[in-house]
Design an enzyme around this catalytic site. Structure first.
Site, short mmCIF file in Angstrom:
data_model
loop_
_atom_site.label_atom_id
_atom_site.label_comp_id
_atom_site.label_asym_id
_atom_site.label_seq_id
_atom_site.Cartn_x
_atom_site.Cartn_y
_atom_site.Cartn_z
N ASP A 46 0.78 56.17 44.75
CA ASP A 46 0.90 56.33 44.06
C ASP A 46 1.57 55.89 42.48
OD1 ASP A 46 3.64 57.60 42.45
OD2 ASP A 46 4.82 57.78 44.14
N HIS A 74 1.97 60.94 42.90
CA HIS A 74 3.53 61.38 43.08
C HIS A 74 3.93 62.41 42.64
CE1 HIS A 74 7.38 59.52 42.16
NE2 HIS A 74 7.42 60.36 40.57
#
Length: 439
Positions: free
Chosen positions: A347, A378
């Site tokens: 992420d 993400h």
């Protein structure tokens, strides 16, 4: 031969493409693996292994509920979708999230709710045709569960969140999006916005939804930085949260560190522009509470947050004092319903797992479950096929497994449960979690 103006245009395009490529490939380091690459060593139970993805792990405190979740997630056919596209380029997922959703957005019916200080929040009820398993109101079956969707802290409702709402609608849920005051077209009735981790307005919205659907179970899903609000609410409310279960997609756990760290420009700039455009509509009303020139001149999300809530005449608190009251996990020990956190090790917005994941919380709390994937970006978690999201399927499978577990407990103990899920999904009760479930 190109004219001088054409050469300038070509040079500008090449420069922009080079700048975009630099931001896609540089910035926060991308972590190729999960916790196994960190100092903690290999942790958690392997759940799924997919070509091009790696091994997904479930990290949690051992309990009867944890064992059931491990089995349910491991055998779920919906979570086995083949290799993910762009496995090593999570920043491209950030770029894709800026695009409109590939499918038309579902129809929405908006309600405005006035909170005690006179402010307004908005509830967007997603409406449309139900799936074959869903039951409509008045059909004589049990009520459909309500799914509360909480967007990121900037109030931007991306296509992915609406996609989750559409999928839930097909399965018989009643999806509703919570919009903070002044966000997503909700009028700003008072010169006050909602701080990052202040759950007061969400508490009022939950109470209203429960009054409108008194017999239906209530579930909640948050996305990205919006998870700070959900986690703060669960901590402050404890066993009185009125939620049966909750889930967070790509949550931000340590909010102050997140604001102070450099964020990917492809994520920060669009959100900053989105916030400024919304706040500029209320510049006159906000002028009595904040320095509007400083607010609209902010060059980062931290500067904007600080201009709104710190060092102003109405809020003289410092940056440090602000986060003492707004950190998402300040009351994590009081959470009393199961919470699944779906995270990716690569992420680029949250940052490296070693610094940003509260691993000890998942080891010690019987209510927190971490489903960690090596790749997914993400709030991305893409799968092959149009409009498919692995994270959405994981969350919906988790809710199904929670209900299935409690039905089995009902049969084993003979203790009746107060409600049922709508459609084929079993329903967990809102307030009857027993300690034996989490031992």
């Amino acid at each position: 031969m190109l004219s001088p103006e054409g050469l300038v245009a070509v040079a500008a395009v090449v420069t922009c493409l080079g700048y975009l490529a630099w931001h896609l490939l540089c910035g926060r380091p991308e972590v190729p693996g999960g916790l196994e690459d960190e100092e903690e060593g290999e942790e958690g139970t392997p759940i799924l292994t997919e070509d091009g993805v790696g091994c997904c792990r479930l990290l949690c405190k051992p309990s009867a509920l944890a064992q059931h979740l491990e089995r349910s997630l491991g055998r779920s056919a919906a979570l086995r979708g083949g290799p993910w596209p762009w496995p090593r380029w999570p920043r491209l997922r950030l770029l894709q999230q800026l695009l409109p959703p590939p499918q038309p957005a579902p129809a929405v019916v908006r309600e405005h709710l006035q909170v005690p200080d006179g402010g307004l929040v908005a509830l967007d009820w997603l409406v449309g045709p139900r799936g074959a398993g869903g039951r409509r109101r008045g059909s004589g079956g049990p009520p459909s569960p309500v799914l509360l969707l909480i967007p990121n802290a900037a109030g931007k409702v991306p296509g992915g969140l609406l996609q989750l709402g559409r999928r839930a609608l097909e399965l018989g849920y009643v999806p509703v999006v919570f919009n903070r005051r002044g966000h997503n077209g909700c009028p700003l009735a008072t010169p006050r916005l909602q701080p990052f981790g202040d759950p007061g307005d969400l508490r009022e919205a939950v109470a209203y939804v429960c009054c409108r659907h008194p017999a239906a179970p209530l579930l909640a899903v948050s996305e990205g930085s919006g998870s700070g609000l959900l986690l703060a609410y669960l901590g402050e409310s404890g066993s009185s949260s009125r939620l049966a279960a909750a889930a967070c997609l790509s949550p931000v756990f340590r909010a102050r560190d997140w604001f102070e760290a450099p964020l990917p420009r492809l994520y920060e700039w669009p959100l900053l522009l989105h916030l400024k455009r919304g706040l500029s509509r209320y510049a006159g009303a906000l002028a009595e509470a904040v320095d509007v020139a400083k607010l609209l001149g902010s060059r980062s999300l931290r500067e904007l947050e600080e201009a709104l809530f710190c060092g102003t005449e109405s809020r003289p608190a410092s940056w440090e004092a602000y986060w003492e009251r707004n950190e998402p996990l300040r009351d994590a020990d009081e959470v009393a319903v199961p919470v699944l956190c779906v995270c990716s090790a690569d992420d680029p917005v949250r940052g490296p797992p070693a610094r940003t994941l509260p691993v000890e919380l998942f080891r010690s709390s019987p209510y927190f479950f971490l489903l960690l994937t090596p790749r997914g970006g993400h709030c991305g978690f893409p799968q092959r096929g149009p409009g498919r999201c692995w994270g959405h399927e994981a969350v919906l499978e988790y809710f199904r497994a929670i209900g299935e577990f409690l039905r089995a407990e009902e049969r084993r103990t003979g203790v009746p449960q107060p409600r049922r899920w709508g459609g084929p999904l079993p329903e967990p009760p809102a307030f009857t979690w027993q300690r034996s479930y989490t031992r």
